[in-house]
Design a protein around this motif. Structure first.
Motif, PDB file in Angstrom:
ATOM      1  N   HIS A  50     -59.455 -44.573  -6.272  1.00  0.00           N
ATOM      2  CA  HIS A  50     -58.372 -43.931  -5.517  1.00  0.00           C
ATOM      3  C   HIS A  50     -58.576 -42.426  -5.363  1.00  0.00           C
ATOM      4  CE1 HIS A  50     -55.835 -47.518  -5.415  1.00  0.00           C
ATOM      5  NE2 HIS A  50     -56.192 -47.743  -6.662  1.00  0.00           N
ATOM      6  N   THR A  93     -51.497 -50.447  -2.622  1.00  0.00           N
ATOM      7  CA  THR A  93     -52.354 -49.289  -2.871  1.00  0.00           C
ATOM      8  C   THR A  93     -51.509 -48.037  -3.076  1.00  0.00           C
ATOM      9  OG1 THR A  93     -54.101 -50.234  -1.514  1.00  0.00           O
ATOM     10  CG2 THR A  93     -54.201 -47.865  -1.902  1.00  0.00           C
ATOM     11  N   ARG A  94     -50.491 -47.910  -2.225  1.00  0.00           N
ATOM     12  CA  ARG A  94     -49.632 -46.731  -2.316  1.00  0.00           C
ATOM     13  C   ARG A  94     -48.898 -46.697  -3.657  1.00  0.00           C
ATOM     14  NH1 ARG A  94     -46.779 -42.641  -0.022  1.00  0.00           N
ATOM     15  NH2 ARG A  94     -44.598 -42.722  -0.686  1.00  0.00           N
ATOM     16  N   LYS A 121     -51.306 -45.697  -6.333  1.00  0.00           N
ATOM     17  CA  LYS A 121     -51.581 -44.259  -6.268  1.00  0.00           C
ATOM     18  C   LYS A 121     -50.417 -43.446  -6.851  1.00  0.00           C
ATOM     19  CE  LYS A 121     -54.627 -42.637  -2.881  1.00  0.00           C
ATOM     20  NZ  LYS A 121     -54.998 -42.177  -1.537  1.00  0.00           N
TER      21      LYS A 121
END
Lengths: 218, 218
Positions: free
Chosen positions: B63, B21-22, B25
């Motif tokens: 996000h 996810t990071r 992003k």
């Protein structure tokens, strides 16, 4: 003879209409300045402005076709009032700088108008924004007005060696604009007039704001 | 035993998800920074950002729930990159000031991002704006970072008599913000890095930006 009379009367009527329209527009601008100063740029409504002038919103839109048009006119109106109130374009450079400090003091009393200016100037960066040309012209004029004050001081031998009137004008405008943004985000963190005054004093020999005894309350 | 295995695997999976996810992003923020730098704050679209990352607009909105959320995150991301790239919070005050001048030079190469910052900071004056708290905090932090640099210089005896680190920090930020606005309205009228550098030199003894020989191109 009757033709002559008509010819004579028509312009008089036109002038009368013009004066009336102008008076109405000025009344709207005064009201709008009040409303935006009180409620801020976004919350201040056209309806409230119209109500204060005693006309309908449709009547207001007859004079200013949109809120952005009205906002731009309000800023021009503010500039006119500032020129009447403060000696911004005389031939005494130090007096012009003092007038700018007085203007900063005055601005601190009308946060809604300062916010309007701050937001609109940033949004008007976009070349297709309706107020873009107004701001470009305004910056050219303001720059020249302040540079002229610094040139007068330079001619009088009061500008620090190496200081350039044109660049000093840019820095002055930048400082004023930037201080406004910080002040709007937190009123307690910065004293706009004091910072501006100290900036001038840092490269203009003997610069100081007028004493309260001079009759100016601040 | 099996419980132990599960206990061990679960956090590893969670970390994997988190890292993924990071990474996603960060990819979005890099793409958004590019898109806003190229197309400007208003024209840069979420769709274009999503396309560059190879996801759908809906995927992007998962996000960052709105354009304003994305814009705020882009500015935070820009701050992170600036801290990595420029030595903004070391213990050498003069180096911090030089880093700010370098940052101004760098900013002149990314007008779209500067415009984004300029417009969003003005609009965020309104207390109910989603980026309001971000900007208030950012100004407090930036002020403290720059004031700290001036305090170091004052301790080293390099600040002009009477100069106050906290107020000098406010003036520095104001000058940077104000110069950006003028530069965005007319790129030819002002050299942001030069004005900032000269401002520092006016009250910091011996201040000068590093020579090109020091390996920094500007």
């Amino acid at each position: 003879m009757s033709t002559e009379t008509t010819t004579k009367v028509a312009p008089r009527r036109a002038r009368g209409e013009y004066a009336k329209t102008r008076a109405r527009k000025m009344a709207i601008l005064d009201a709008a300045l009040e409303v935006f100063a009180e409620s801020g740029y976004r919350s201040g409504s056209l309806k409230e402005v119209a109500t204060r002038v005693g006309i309908s919103e449709a009547g207001l839109l007859h004079h200013f076709p949109s809120k952005v048009h009205l906002l731009e006119a309000v800023l021009e109106h503010r500039d006119d009032l500032a020129r009447e109130r403060f000696e911004l374009d005389g031939d005494d450079g130090a007096a012009t700088l003092r007038a700018l400090v007085d203007l900063a003091t005055y601005n601190a009393s009308v946060p809604g108008v300062v916010e309007l200016y701050c937001v609109l100037s940033a949004e008007a960066i976009a070349p297709d924004h309706p107020a873009h040309d107004y701001f470009v012209t305004r910056y050219v004029d303001t720059r020249e007005m302040i540079a002229s004050a610094f040139r007068q001081l330079q001619d009088a031998g009061r500008l620090a060696p190496g200081a350039d009137p044109h660049r000093a004008a840019n820095a002055t405008i930048a400082l004023m604009d930037g201080l406004q943004l910080q002040w709007l985000l937190d009123r307690d963190v910065v004293d706009m007039a004091r910072e501006l005054s100290d900036f001038f004093a840092s490269f203009v020999e003997g610069f100081r704001v007028a004493e309260p005894l001079d009759g100016i309350t601040r």
